[in-house]
Scaffold this motif. Structure first.
Motif, PDB file in Angstrom:
ATOM      1  N   VAL A  52      21.272  51.071  81.225  1.00  0.00           N
ATOM      2  CA  VAL A  52      22.517  51.180  81.815  1.00  0.00           C
ATOM      3  C   VAL A  52      22.049  51.771  83.356  1.00  0.00           C
ATOM      4  N   ILE A  53      21.065  52.662  83.384  1.00  0.00           N
ATOM      5  CA  ILE A  53      20.325  52.994  84.595  1.00  0.00           C
ATOM      6  C   ILE A  53      19.909  51.893  85.420  1.00  0.00           C
ATOM      7  N   ASN A  54      19.035  51.220  84.664  1.00  0.00           N
ATOM      8  CA  ASN A  54      18.255  50.282  85.491  1.00  0.00           C
ATOM      9  C   ASN A  54      19.346  49.046  86.026  1.00  0.00           C
ATOM     10  N   LYS A  55      20.485  48.914  85.391  1.00  0.00           N
ATOM     11  CA  LYS A  55      21.543  48.116  86.088  1.00  0.00           C
ATOM     12  C   LYS A  55      21.963  48.666  87.027  1.00  0.00           C
ATOM     13  N   ALA A  56      22.524  50.010  87.041  1.00  0.00           N
ATOM     14  CA  ALA A  56      23.106  50.676  88.162  1.00  0.00           C
ATOM     15  C   ALA A  56      22.223  50.589  89.219  1.00  0.00           C
ATOM     16  N   ASN A  57      20.898  50.691  89.103  1.00  0.00           N
ATOM     17  CA  ASN A  57      19.813  50.683  90.318  1.00  0.00           C
ATOM     18  C   ASN A  57      19.571  49.557  90.763  1.00  0.00           C
ATOM     19  N   SER A  58      20.028  48.445  90.017  1.00  0.00           N
ATOM     20  CA  SER A  58      19.444  47.123  90.697  1.00  0.00           C
ATOM     21  C   SER A  58      20.302  46.305  91.307  1.00  0.00           C
ATOM     22  N   GLY A  59      21.653  46.867  91.243  1.00  0.00           N
ATOM     23  CA  GLY A  59      22.921  45.912  92.067  1.00  0.00           C
ATOM     24  C   GLY A  59      23.325  46.879  93.143  1.00  0.00           C
ATOM     25  N   SER A  60      24.057  46.508  93.956  1.00  0.00           N
ATOM     26  CA  SER A  60      24.922  47.393  95.097  1.00  0.00           C
ATOM     27  C   SER A  60      26.337  47.129  94.835  1.00  0.00           C
ATOM     28  N   CYS A  61      26.816  48.439  95.317  1.00  0.00           N
ATOM     29  CA  CYS A  61      28.279  48.549  95.024  1.00  0.00           C
ATOM     30  C   CYS A  61      28.775  49.678  96.033  1.00  0.00           C
ATOM     31  N   ASN A  62      29.995  49.520  96.318  1.00  0.00           N
ATOM     32  CA  ASN A  62      30.648  50.398  97.510  1.00  0.00           C
ATOM     33  C   ASN A  62      31.793  51.140  96.852  1.00  0.00           C
ATOM     34  N   ILE A  63      32.031  52.106  97.450  1.00  0.00           N
ATOM     35  CA  ILE A  63      33.026  53.151  96.980  1.00  0.00           C
ATOM     36  C   ILE A  63      34.309  52.259  96.601  1.00  0.00           C
ATOM     37  N   PRO A  64      34.886  51.725  97.727  1.00  0.00           N
ATOM     38  CA  PRO A  64      36.198  51.005  97.537  1.00  0.00           C
ATOM     39  C   PRO A  64      36.189  49.946  96.334  1.00  0.00           C
ATOM     40  N   GLN A  65      34.955  49.360  96.092  1.00  0.00           N
ATOM     41  CA  GLN A  65      34.856  48.366  94.724  1.00  0.00           C
ATOM     42  C   GLN A  65      34.853  49.343  93.549  1.00  0.00           C
TER      43      GLN A  65
END
Length: 119
Positions: A52-65
């Protein structure tokens, strides 16, 4: 609610808010990892914390998303559980923001937008 999707959302939310000031530091990363581990130990989350942590750190996302994803994930919960979950997430975000000892104006602004949309 799907516990793995929720843990992934929480991890990505922590990363996004930790990074909004331009630097996702070790204290913020450690807290997000600790929190996802807490979910594993204390909820029905049966996924792999490291994954879960690796997946979160590998992509990008923004606050509105993240706001839209949060709304979608919580939509099927009863009002009382949705409210409690959002309040818990808000406390989590506040801790991430303050973990490095500095609350930047960009962090405050984004957190206020998040709260306005979800609380």
């Amino acid at each position: 609610m799907d516990s793995v999707k929720f843990a992934e959302l929480v991890a990505r939310t922590g990363r996004a808010f930790g990074d909004v000031d331009g630097y996702y530091d070790a204290q913020e990363r450690d807290f997000v990892t600790l929190f996802v581990g807490f979910l594993k130990a204390n909820t029905n989350f049966d996924g792999d914390v490291k994954e879960v942590i690796n997946k979160a750190n590998s992509g990008s996302c923004n606050i509105p998303q993240l706001i839209e994803e949060t709304k979608a994930l919580l939509a099927d919960l009863p009002e009382d559980k949705r409210k409690a979950t959002v309040e818990s997430m808000a406390a989590f975000i506040k801790t991430v923001i303050n973990r490095d000892g500095v609350e930047a104006s960009s962090e405050t602004r984004n957190f206020e937008n998040w709260k306005k949309a979800l609380m």
